[in-house]
Motif scaffolding. Structure first.
Motif, PDB file in Angstrom:
ATOM      1  N   ILE A 226       0.838  -1.195   0.000  1.00  0.00           N
ATOM      2  CA  ILE A 226       0.000   0.000   0.000  1.00  0.00           C
ATOM      3  C   ILE A 226       0.874   1.245   0.000  1.00  0.00           C
ATOM      4  O   ILE A 226       1.799   1.370   0.806  1.00  0.00           O
ATOM      5  N   VAL A 227       0.586   2.152  -0.912  1.00  0.00           N
ATOM      6  CA  VAL A 227       1.387   3.373  -0.990  1.00  0.00           C
ATOM      7  C   VAL A 227       0.939   4.333   0.106  1.00  0.00           C
ATOM      8  O   VAL A 227      -0.212   4.291   0.558  1.00  0.00           O
ATOM      9  N   PRO A 228       1.817   5.211   0.554  1.00  0.00           N
ATOM     10  CA  PRO A 228       1.439   6.177   1.594  1.00  0.00           C
ATOM     11  C   PRO A 228       0.306   7.091   1.131  1.00  0.00           C
ATOM     12  O   PRO A 228       0.194   7.413  -0.057  1.00  0.00           O
ATOM     13  N   ALA A 229      -0.513   7.512   2.081  1.00  0.00           N
ATOM     14  CA  ALA A 229      -1.619   8.421   1.779  1.00  0.00           C
ATOM     15  C   ALA A 229      -1.154   9.863   1.888  1.00  0.00           C
ATOM     16  O   ALA A 229      -0.350  10.205   2.757  1.00  0.00           O
ATOM     17  N   CYS A 230      -1.654  10.710   1.018  1.00  0.00           N
ATOM     18  CA  CYS A 230      -1.328  12.131   1.058  1.00  0.00           C
ATOM     19  C   CYS A 230      -2.118  12.787   2.187  1.00  0.00           C
ATOM     20  O   CYS A 230      -3.351  12.721   2.215  1.00  0.00           O
ATOM     21  N   VAL A 231      -1.422  13.391   3.130  1.00  0.00           N
ATOM     22  CA  VAL A 231      -2.075  14.003   4.293  1.00  0.00           C
ATOM     23  C   VAL A 231      -2.004  15.529   4.266  1.00  0.00           C
ATOM     24  O   VAL A 231      -2.632  16.190   5.090  1.00  0.00           O
ATOM     25  N   GLU A 240      13.169  25.959  -4.882  1.00  0.00           N
ATOM     26  CA  GLU A 240      13.134  26.409  -6.276  1.00  0.00           C
ATOM     27  C   GLU A 240      13.940  25.497  -7.190  1.00  0.00           C
ATOM     28  O   GLU A 240      13.639  25.342  -8.365  1.00  0.00           O
ATOM     29  N   SER A 241      14.978  24.870  -6.637  1.00  0.00           N
ATOM     30  CA  SER A 241      15.836  24.011  -7.447  1.00  0.00           C
ATOM     31  C   SER A 241      15.297  22.592  -7.597  1.00  0.00           C
ATOM     32  O   SER A 241      15.917  21.757  -8.256  1.00  0.00           O
ATOM     33  N   SER A 242      14.142  22.294  -6.999  1.00  0.00           N
ATOM     34  CA  SER A 242      13.565  20.952  -7.083  1.00  0.00           C
ATOM     35  C   SER A 242      13.087  20.655  -8.502  1.00  0.00           C
ATOM     36  O   SER A 242      12.740  21.570  -9.261  1.00  0.00           O
ATOM     37  N   PRO A 243      13.031  19.365  -8.895  1.00  0.00           N
ATOM     38  CA  PRO A 243      12.513  18.998 -10.225  1.00  0.00           C
ATOM     39  C   PRO A 243      11.075  19.480 -10.416  1.00  0.00           C
ATOM     40  O   PRO A 243      10.337  19.680  -9.431  1.00  0.00           O
ATOM     41  N   HIS A 244      10.652  19.645 -11.650  1.00  0.00           N
ATOM     42  CA  HIS A 244       9.338  20.224 -11.941  1.00  0.00           C
ATOM     43  C   HIS A 244       8.190  19.370 -11.421  1.00  0.00           C
ATOM     44  O   HIS A 244       7.124  19.877 -11.073  1.00  0.00           O
ATOM     45  N   TRP A 245       8.382  18.047 -11.351  1.00  0.00           N
ATOM     46  CA  TRP A 245       7.307  17.152 -10.927  1.00  0.00           C
ATOM     47  C   TRP A 245       7.179  17.056  -9.407  1.00  0.00           C
ATOM     48  O   TRP A 245       6.180  16.553  -8.875  1.00  0.00           O
ATOM     49  N   LEU A 246       8.163  17.554  -8.679  1.00  0.00           N
ATOM     50  CA  LEU A 246       8.221  17.377  -7.234  1.00  0.00           C
ATOM     51  C   LEU A 246       7.499  18.504  -6.510  1.00  0.00           C
ATOM     52  O   LEU A 246       7.766  19.681  -6.753  1.00  0.00           O
ATOM     53  N   THR A 247       6.566  18.149  -5.623  1.00  0.00           N
ATOM     54  CA  THR A 247       5.852  19.138  -4.821  1.00  0.00           C
ATOM     55  C   THR A 247       6.158  18.912  -3.341  1.00  0.00           C
ATOM     56  O   THR A 247       6.734  17.897  -2.956  1.00  0.00           O
ATOM     57  N   ALA A 248       5.717  19.858  -2.520  1.00  0.00           N
ATOM     58  CA  ALA A 248       5.958  19.779  -1.075  1.00  0.00           C
ATOM     59  C   ALA A 248       4.877  18.987  -0.349  1.00  0.00           C
ATOM     60  O   ALA A 248       4.844  18.979   0.886  1.00  0.00           O
ATOM     61  N   SER A 249       3.995  18.315  -1.077  1.00  0.00           N
ATOM     62  CA  SER A 249       2.945  17.501  -0.448  1.00  0.00           C
ATOM     63  C   SER A 249       3.558  16.492   0.511  1.00  0.00           C
ATOM     64  O   SER A 249       4.668  16.003   0.292  1.00  0.00           O
ATOM     65  N   GLU A 250       2.825  16.179   1.577  1.00  0.00           N
ATOM     66  CA  GLU A 250       3.329  15.259   2.592  1.00  0.00           C
ATOM     67  C   GLU A 250       2.472  13.997   2.645  1.00  0.00           C
ATOM     68  O   GLU A 250       1.265  14.038   2.426  1.00  0.00           O
ATOM     69  N   TYR A 251       3.119  12.882   2.988  1.00  0.00           N
ATOM     70  CA  TYR A 251       2.484  11.564   2.951  1.00  0.00           C
ATOM     71  C   TYR A 251       2.692  10.844   4.281  1.00  0.00           C
ATOM     72  O   TYR A 251       3.599  11.164   5.052  1.00  0.00           O
ATOM     73  N   LYS A 252       1.839   9.833   4.500  1.00  0.00           N
ATOM     74  CA  LYS A 252       1.938   9.033   5.718  1.00  0.00           C
ATOM     75  C   LYS A 252       1.741   7.565   5.386  1.00  0.00           C
ATOM     76  O   LYS A 252       0.848   7.203   4.627  1.00  0.00           O
ATOM     77  N   GLU A 253       2.580   6.709   5.985  1.00  0.00           N
ATOM     78  CA  GLU A 253       2.559   5.280   5.710  1.00  0.00           C
ATOM     79  C   GLU A 253       1.311   4.591   6.286  1.00  0.00           C
ATOM     80  O   GLU A 253       0.774   4.997   7.325  1.00  0.00           O
ATOM     81  N   ASP A 254       0.886   3.518   5.611  1.00  0.00           N
ATOM     82  CA  ASP A 254      -0.091   2.614   6.189  1.00  0.00           C
ATOM     83  C   ASP A 254       0.531   1.993   7.443  1.00  0.00           C
ATOM     84  O   ASP A 254       1.717   1.630   7.439  1.00  0.00           O
ATOM     85  N   PRO A 255      -0.204   1.852   8.544  1.00  0.00           N
ATOM     86  CA  PRO A 255       0.384   1.355   9.803  1.00  0.00           C
ATOM     87  C   PRO A 255       1.116   0.024   9.669  1.00  0.00           C
ATOM     88  O   PRO A 255       2.208  -0.153  10.232  1.00  0.00           O
ATOM     89  N   LYS A 256       0.539  -0.929   8.942  1.00  0.00           N
ATOM     90  CA  LYS A 256       1.199  -2.233   8.803  1.00  0.00           C
ATOM     91  C   LYS A 256       2.465  -2.120   7.966  1.00  0.00           C
ATOM     92  O   LYS A 256       3.481  -2.746   8.272  1.00  0.00           O
ATOM     93  N   VAL A 257       2.408  -1.337   6.914  1.00  0.00           N
ATOM     94  CA  VAL A 257       3.596  -1.135   6.088  1.00  0.00           C
ATOM     95  C   VAL A 257       4.671  -0.412   6.898  1.00  0.00           C
ATOM     96  O   VAL A 257       5.865  -0.724   6.808  1.00  0.00           O
TER      97      VAL A 257
END
Length: 581
Positions: A226-231, A240-257
């Motif tokens: 299971i991929v992490p959920a966007c929180v 500013e130097s980050s790749p164009h596809w990369l955002t500052a969105s944050e994610y959280k792991e599934d508890p079992k994973v």
């Protein structure tokens, strides 16, 4: 048909057993006995497991100079409200997972409770005060009379018993911390299995391949986890130097994973020949210190927060414990905050590559400046020699120091290292190359890792009688050190290093004042005299006024100097006199 069973399933059931021998503890923290029920209730939130710890043999090699029984322990979160006295400046750290608790207030409450006066009950009239005076009885006419001698004797025995308990509490001997014993031969076999398996796993595209959410090593077991959920959603780039596809969105792991990744992380740490921590500003956000990158907790112009008054987070404390347990052998620190040292990590085993707020000879380097030569050489050596690189709190946007991560990951593809582990709630451009990727806050991961290894309360920053980091270090301001009058380590002479208020000092000739390009340091060199103005407990430092500006020297430098930890002292006394060693 490679799988994670190579890493975990084939490991003996007692792979993480611990022994209650004295840890290679360096005198940083005085920890309350883990057998104290009040201590466990407040700091660990649960009673100690009934079964005794078991030990296993070890023939591990000592850590380089520049450096378990697995159980699902109950949460470290206290089952009752955290007592007053948490470390000042810890901010979100104490609320999220920092646990910078003043254990003294909790433990000292235990003996006090023995003599606490009984609470008023329904049989006690309102307004009636309990008293320690001898009990009285009343006759039928309501006239007070002295209590019988038997009652007075019983009260004396009770008072004596309470005094004995209080004295016993004060004199109680501290229990030793658990020690992780590593069977180096067995771990070498396991390490070779891991690197051989990783050689066949390609890098993933972090922009489009969901396997980059987990890392190459984790995907040996479950590439479809299971991929992490966007929180927290953001359309901004972390930098500013980050790749164009990369955002500052944050994610959280599934508890079992998440739990599976923690077990894998522990396995990698045990198998690693040399583990390097590489940390950025995100590690210190929970301590109330701002960061430059965009994130849910601020950044990008939100200021430095508590700055020099910050207290170490749980993650800093667990990393220091990993070092004491010979599981972490080096630390390249992008930050300037001194929090690793405040948590007990040795000054001589950390590379503050971008400068420090607590070392006048190594000021913070501006982007227009140049890094200190010896630190950059050490950085390159660390990047070449790391078997496992533990990355926390950095966006990995292409700084020179990022080679610690990129070079280790490249060697993993060649079958010569375990690779990198990236811990952050945000994506990075290096996710597809790492061996393990954990989307979580550093404190959350380090708390779970401490449980996995069965670490004691010292690992989560709990120390009896310690209300702030300054309480961990020597109280004297004048110490005898193995250095000559110019601040260079010597085997033939010693000097008294005096940092008392009013003492005249100068910055060591071994410095990066010119290279850092700090405008306030113009005109300051090794000949400029300054004055120690005070010992500041809040920032855990000596304040020094020199050349029209103020600088700080961390209190931990006293211990560092006393053991001759580094080649040069950061500052020296103007009138230093040498004595024969």
């Amino acid at each position: 048909s490679s799988s994670l069973s190579i890493l975990l399933a084939s490991r003996p059931a007692d792979c993480f057993r611990v022994s209650q021998h004295e840890a290679p503890y360096r005198g940083r923290m005085i920890i309350s006995s883990s057998s104290d029920p009040v201590f466990e209730e407040v700091c660990l939130g649960a009673k100690r497991p009934a079964d005794p710890p078991r030990s296993r043999s070890s023939n591990g090699s000592p850590a380089a100079s520049l450096r378990t029984r697995s159980q699902a322990a109950s949460s470290y979160k206290p089952s009752s409200p955290i007592p007053s006295g948490e470390r000042p400046g810890s901010s979100d750290s104490a609320k999220s997972a920092g646990r910078m608790i003043a254990v003294a207030s909790a433990v000292s409450a235990a003996p006090k409770s023995l003599s606490r006066k009984p609470a008023r009950t329904s049989s006690t009239p309102a307004g009636t005060r309990h008293s320690d005076k001898p009990a009285v009885v009343r006759n039928s006419a309501g006239v007070a009379a002295k209590a019988p001698s038997a009652v007075l004797a019983a009260e004396k025995r009770l008072a004596a018993h309470e005094d004995e308990k209080r004295q016993s509490e004060v004199q109680r001997v501290e229990a030793p911390e658990p020690v992780v014993n590593i069977d180096r031969n067995a771990e070498e076999v396991r390490r070779q299995q891991i690197v051989d398996a990783l050689r066949a796993v390609p890098n993933f595209d972090p922009a489009s391949d969901s396997r980059a959410f987990h890392g190459r090593c984790f995907c040996l077991h479950d590439a479809a986890a299971i991929v992490p959920a966007c929180v927290w959603k953001s359309d901004k780039k972390p930098r500013e130097s980050s790749p164009h596809w990369l955002t500052a969105s944050e994610y959280k792991e599934d508890p079992k994973v998440f739990q599976a990744k923690i077990k894998l992380l522990a396995s990698l740490l045990m198998a690693s020949r040399r583990t390097l921590a590489y940390t950025g500003a995100g590690l210190s956000v929970a301590a109330g210190i701002g960061m430059a990158a965009v994130g849910s907790k601020g950044g990008a112009g939100t200021g430095m927060g508590v700055a020099t008054a910050g207290e170490p987070t749980l993650a800093h404390c667990v990393l220091a414990e990993l070092n004491r347990q010979n599981l972490l052998h080096g630390w390249v620190q992008q930050n300037h905050d001194g929090l690793p040292q405040k948590a007990g990590y040795r000054q001589e085993e950390i590379n503050e590559i971008h400068g420090s707020w607590f070392d006048p000879s190594n000021p913070v380097v501006k982007y227009s400046g140049s890094l200190r030569g010896d630190l950059f050489e050490d950085l390159e050596q660390q990047a070449e020699n790391a078997d496992l690189c533990l990355v926390l709190g950095t966006s990995l946007t292409g700084l020179n120091a990022d080679q610690c991560v990129t070079k280790t990951a490249i060697r993993s593809r060649d079958g010569s290292s375990l690779g990198s582990v990236i811990i952050s709630p945000q994506k990075t451009a290096q996710d597809g190359k790492c061996a393990l990727r954990i989307f979580a806050k550093a404190d959350e991961v380090m708390e779970a890792l401490a449980k996995e290894f069965g670490f004691g309360p010292r690992a989560v920053g709990c120390s009896r009688g310690v209300r702030c980091s300054a309480d961990l270090f020597p109280k004297q301001d004048r110490v005898l050190v193995p250095y000559d009058k110019d601040g260079r380590r010597s085997a033939t002479v010693k000097t008294y290093w005096d940092l008392s208020k009013g003492q005249k000092v100068r910055i060591s000739g071994f410095n990066n004042l010119r290279g850092a390009h700090q405008p306030n340091d113009k005109g300051i060199d090794e000949r400029t005299q300054g004055t120690v103005t005070c010992r500041d407990q809040r920032s855990c430092a000596f304040n020094i006024s020199i050349g029209g500006t103020n600088k700080k020297l961390g209190l931990w430098w006293l211990e560092t100097a006393m053991r001759g930890g580094l080649e040069y002292l950061p500052v020296v006394n103007v009138d230093a006199r040498e004595v024969t060693a």
